[in-house]
Design a protein around this motif. Structure first.
Motif, PDB file in Angstrom:
ATOM      1  N   LYS A 103     -19.861 -11.126 -11.338  1.00  0.00           N
ATOM      2  CA  LYS A 103     -20.466 -10.251 -10.333  1.00  0.00           C
ATOM      3  C   LYS A 103     -21.915  -9.944 -10.689  1.00  0.00           C
ATOM      4  CE  LYS A 103     -16.449  -7.642  -8.741  1.00  0.00           C
ATOM      5  NZ  LYS A 103     -15.831  -6.310  -8.758  1.00  0.00           N
ATOM      6  N   ASN A 104     -22.162  -9.645 -11.959  1.00  0.00           N
ATOM      7  CA  ASN A 104     -23.528  -9.330 -12.372  1.00  0.00           C
ATOM      8  C   ASN A 104     -24.459 -10.521 -12.204  1.00  0.00           C
ATOM      9  OD1 ASN A 104     -22.847  -6.728 -13.030  1.00  0.00           O
ATOM     10  ND2 ASN A 104     -22.453  -7.200 -15.184  1.00  0.00           N
ATOM     11  N   GLU A 105     -23.965 -11.700 -12.537  1.00  0.00           N
ATOM     12  CA  GLU A 105     -24.804 -12.897 -12.413  1.00  0.00           C
ATOM     13  C   GLU A 105     -25.081 -13.223 -10.953  1.00  0.00           C
ATOM     14  OE1 GLU A 105     -24.293 -17.563 -13.453  1.00  0.00           O
ATOM     15  OE2 GLU A 105     -23.689 -16.129 -14.991  1.00  0.00           O
ATOM     16  N   ALA A 106     -24.086 -13.044 -10.098  1.00  0.00           N
ATOM     17  CA  ALA A 106     -24.262 -13.361  -8.684  1.00  0.00           C
ATOM     18  C   ALA A 106     -25.122 -12.312  -7.980  1.00  0.00           C
ATOM     19  CB  ALA A 106     -22.903 -13.453  -7.997  1.00  0.00           C
ATOM     20  N   GLY A 107     -25.073 -11.071  -8.449  1.00  0.00           N
ATOM     21  CA  GLY A 107     -25.769 -10.004  -7.746  1.00  0.00           C
ATOM     22  C   GLY A 107     -27.156  -9.689  -8.261  1.00  0.00           C
ATOM     23  N   ASN A 108     -27.681 -10.441  -9.204  1.00  0.00           N
ATOM     24  CA  ASN A 108     -29.017 -10.153  -9.733  1.00  0.00           C
ATOM     25  C   ASN A 108     -30.079 -10.366  -8.668  1.00  0.00           C
ATOM     26  OD1 ASN A 108     -28.058  -9.481 -12.235  1.00  0.00           O
ATOM     27  ND2 ASN A 108     -28.434 -11.488 -13.138  1.00  0.00           N
ATOM     28  N   GLY A 109     -30.874  -9.344  -8.391  1.00  0.00           N
ATOM     29  CA  GLY A 109     -32.000  -9.473  -7.460  1.00  0.00           C
ATOM     30  C   GLY A 109     -31.606  -9.374  -5.997  1.00  0.00           C
ATOM     31  N   ILE A 110     -30.400  -8.962  -5.678  1.00  0.00           N
ATOM     32  CA  ILE A 110     -29.969  -8.872  -4.292  1.00  0.00           C
ATOM     33  C   ILE A 110     -29.703  -7.414  -3.955  1.00  0.00           C
ATOM     34  CG2 ILE A 110     -28.180  -9.502  -2.646  1.00  0.00           C
ATOM     35  CD1 ILE A 110     -27.738 -12.045  -4.215  1.00  0.00           C
ATOM     36  N   ASP A 111     -30.315  -6.946  -2.862  1.00  0.00           N
ATOM     37  CA  ASP A 111     -30.048  -5.604  -2.379  1.00  0.00           C
ATOM     38  C   ASP A 111     -28.845  -5.691  -1.447  1.00  0.00           C
ATOM     39  OD1 ASP A 111     -30.132  -2.953  -1.714  1.00  0.00           O
ATOM     40  OD2 ASP A 111     -31.858  -3.136  -0.359  1.00  0.00           O
ATOM     41  N   LEU A 112     -27.746  -5.069  -1.834  1.00  0.00           N
ATOM     42  CA  LEU A 112     -26.506  -5.196  -1.086  1.00  0.00           C
ATOM     43  C   LEU A 112     -26.596  -4.554   0.293  1.00  0.00           C
ATOM     44  CD1 LEU A 112     -23.876  -4.559  -3.899  1.00  0.00           C
ATOM     45  CD2 LEU A 112     -24.601  -6.730  -2.916  1.00  0.00           C
ATOM     46  N   HIS A 113     -27.357  -3.479   0.436  1.00  0.00           N
ATOM     47  CA  HIS A 113     -27.488  -2.823   1.740  1.00  0.00           C
ATOM     48  C   HIS A 113     -28.195  -3.737   2.728  1.00  0.00           C
ATOM     49  CE1 HIS A 113     -27.589   0.463   4.554  1.00  0.00           C
ATOM     50  NE2 HIS A 113     -28.899   0.331   4.699  1.00  0.00           N
ATOM     51  N   GLU A 114     -29.295  -4.368   2.290  1.00  0.00           N
ATOM     52  CA  GLU A 114     -30.025  -5.295   3.166  1.00  0.00           C
ATOM     53  C   GLU A 114     -29.175  -6.503   3.499  1.00  0.00           C
ATOM     54  OE1 GLU A 114     -33.740  -6.402   1.477  1.00  0.00           O
ATOM     55  OE2 GLU A 114     -34.476  -4.340   1.352  1.00  0.00           O
ATOM     56  N   ALA A 115     -28.419  -6.980   2.541  1.00  0.00           N
ATOM     57  CA  ALA A 115     -27.574  -8.153   2.784  1.00  0.00           C
ATOM     58  C   ALA A 115     -26.477  -7.836   3.790  1.00  0.00           C
ATOM     59  CB  ALA A 115     -26.958  -8.637   1.480  1.00  0.00           C
ATOM     60  N   SER A 116     -25.893  -6.642   3.716  1.00  0.00           N
ATOM     61  CA  SER A 116     -24.829  -6.292   4.667  1.00  0.00           C
ATOM     62  C   SER A 116     -25.400  -6.114   6.074  1.00  0.00           C
ATOM     63  CB  SER A 116     -24.098  -5.032   4.211  1.00  0.00           C
ATOM     64  OG  SER A 116     -24.966  -3.918   4.250  1.00  0.00           O
ATOM     65  N   GLU A 117     -26.619  -5.554   6.190  1.00  0.00           N
ATOM     66  CA  GLU A 117     -27.232  -5.415   7.503  1.00  0.00           C
ATOM     67  C   GLU A 117     -27.591  -6.776   8.090  1.00  0.00           C
ATOM     68  OE1 GLU A 117     -30.569  -2.838   7.205  1.00  0.00           O
ATOM     69  OE2 GLU A 117     -29.363  -1.023   6.989  1.00  0.00           O
TER      70      GLU A 117
ATOM     71  N   GLU B 276     -24.448  -8.484   9.649  1.00  0.00           N
ATOM     72  CA  GLU B 276     -23.852  -7.942  10.857  1.00  0.00           C
ATOM     73  C   GLU B 276     -24.400  -8.670  12.073  1.00  0.00           C
ATOM     74  OE1 GLU B 276     -24.270  -3.734  11.137  1.00  0.00           O
ATOM     75  OE2 GLU B 276     -23.372  -3.397   9.166  1.00  0.00           O
ATOM     76  N   ASP B 277     -23.479  -9.065  12.958  1.00  0.00           N
ATOM     77  CA  ASP B 277     -23.873  -9.756  14.176  1.00  0.00           C
ATOM     78  C   ASP B 277     -24.072  -8.733  15.290  1.00  0.00           C
ATOM     79  OD1 ASP B 277     -23.648 -12.225  12.982  1.00  0.00           O
ATOM     80  OD2 ASP B 277     -21.522 -12.411  13.471  1.00  0.00           O
ATOM     81  N   GLU B 278     -25.083  -8.989  16.090  1.00  0.00           N
ATOM     82  CA  GLU B 278     -25.353  -8.119  17.223  1.00  0.00           C
ATOM     83  C   GLU B 278     -24.679  -8.713  18.441  1.00  0.00           C
ATOM     84  OE1 GLU B 278     -29.134  -6.348  19.749  1.00  0.00           O
ATOM     85  OE2 GLU B 278     -29.452  -7.382  17.853  1.00  0.00           O
ATOM     86  N   ILE B 279     -23.855  -7.919  19.103  1.00  0.00           N
ATOM     87  CA  ILE B 279     -23.124  -8.383  20.279  1.00  0.00           C
ATOM     88  C   ILE B 279     -23.812  -7.823  21.515  1.00  0.00           C
ATOM     89  CG2 ILE B 279     -20.928  -8.316  21.513  1.00  0.00           C
ATOM     90  CD1 ILE B 279     -19.586  -8.008  18.763  1.00  0.00           C
ATOM     91  N   VAL B 280     -24.210  -8.725  22.401  1.00  0.00           N
ATOM     92  CA  VAL B 280     -24.887  -8.334  23.629  1.00  0.00           C
ATOM     93  C   VAL B 280     -23.992  -8.722  24.800  1.00  0.00           C
ATOM     94  CG1 VAL B 280     -26.947  -8.665  25.048  1.00  0.00           C
ATOM     95  CG2 VAL B 280     -27.117  -8.747  22.551  1.00  0.00           C
ATOM     96  N   PRO B 281     -23.539  -7.743  25.603  1.00  0.00           N
ATOM     97  CA  PRO B 281     -22.694  -8.096  26.757  1.00  0.00           C
ATOM     98  C   PRO B 281     -23.513  -8.821  27.822  1.00  0.00           C
ATOM     99  CG  PRO B 281     -23.074  -5.716  26.664  1.00  0.00           C
ATOM    100  CD  PRO B 281     -23.703  -6.318  25.455  1.00  0.00           C
ATOM    101  N   VAL B 282     -22.925  -9.854  28.382  1.00  0.00           N
ATOM    102  CA  VAL B 282     -23.620 -10.676  29.370  1.00  0.00           C
ATOM    103  C   VAL B 282     -22.706 -10.826  30.582  1.00  0.00           C
ATOM    104  CG1 VAL B 282     -24.588 -12.960  29.815  1.00  0.00           C
ATOM    105  CG2 VAL B 282     -24.822 -11.932  27.561  1.00  0.00           C
ATOM    106  N   GLU B 283     -23.274 -10.664  31.751  1.00  0.00           N
ATOM    107  CA  GLU B 283     -22.533 -10.895  32.988  1.00  0.00           C
ATOM    108  C   GLU B 283     -22.605 -12.384  33.304  1.00  0.00           C
ATOM    109  OE1 GLU B 283     -20.766  -9.256  35.416  1.00  0.00           O
ATOM    110  OE2 GLU B 283     -20.721  -7.553  34.036  1.00  0.00           O
ATOM    111  N   LEU B 284     -21.458 -12.978  33.494  1.00  0.00           N
ATOM    112  CA  LEU B 284     -21.435 -14.398  33.828  1.00  0.00           C
ATOM    113  C   LEU B 284     -21.501 -14.566  35.337  1.00  0.00           C
ATOM    114  CD1 LEU B 284     -18.672 -15.650  31.397  1.00  0.00           C
ATOM    115  CD2 LEU B 284     -21.133 -15.926  31.174  1.00  0.00           C
TER     116      LEU B 284
END
Length: 180
Positions: free
Chosen positions: A109-123, A126-134
């Protein structure tokens, strides 16, 4: 490496000793700290048949000893089979020592997580869902869908009716049509 060749009820001739020494020398390729190799050749009779038994005792530094016992009707075949088993055992120990080192979960975990901000990575994940009328799916009448199914020989059709509900018109096994 100390080599000890012993014959019990077997005379160890020079060709037999040479074959034993050659087979022992093949064990040195695994770069294990072999302290000594004891090879004991024994002749026995089992059920009226003469049998040659070879016993390898390989003493390794800082590890358990390897003991291999192999029997065959031919002395040379027994030596070869015992050598093959000894090589397999040494190869397993060598591979276990050198290639199968497992890191703990925390180190990984420590080796994989070096230099990564977990909050930015989780944001970012996240996929943005936009409703569309067909506009492609316009409300349809049940009779129009029934005619399409009959013409195209489809089993079912999914459509939106005039009330805005999603409906399914399907052909039943008895030949009639069902509406869901």
């Amino acid at each position: 490496m100390n080599i000890s060749l012993t014959g019990r009820h077997v005379e160890l001739t020079e060709p037999i000793k040479a074959h034993m020494n050659a087979s022992i020398e093949t064990l040195s390729k695994y770069n294990m700290d072999i302290i000594s190799v004891n090879l004991i050749a024994t002749s026995q009779t089992k059920k009226g048949k003469p049998l040659s038994v070879i016993e390898f005792v390989i003493n390794l530094a800082h590890k358990n000893s390897i003991v291999i016992k192999q029997s065959d009707e031919d002395l040379y075949a027994a030596i070869d089979l015992a050598t093959a088993r000894a090589q397999k055992a040494l190869r397993r120990m060598h591979d276990k020592d050198n290639h199968h080192h497992k890191d703990g979960i925390n180190e990984a975990k420590n080796e994989a997580g070096n230099g990564i901000d977990l909050h930015e990575a989780s944001e970012a994940m996240e996929d943005e869902i936009v409703p569309v009328e067909l506009t492609l799916y316009k409300p349809r009448e049940v009779e129009d869908v029934l005619n399409d199914i009959k013409e195209n020989k489809k089993l079912f059709e999914i459509f939106i009716d005039n009330d805005g509900k999603t409906r399914v018109l399907y052909k039943r096994n008895d030949g009639k049509f069902g509406l869901y």
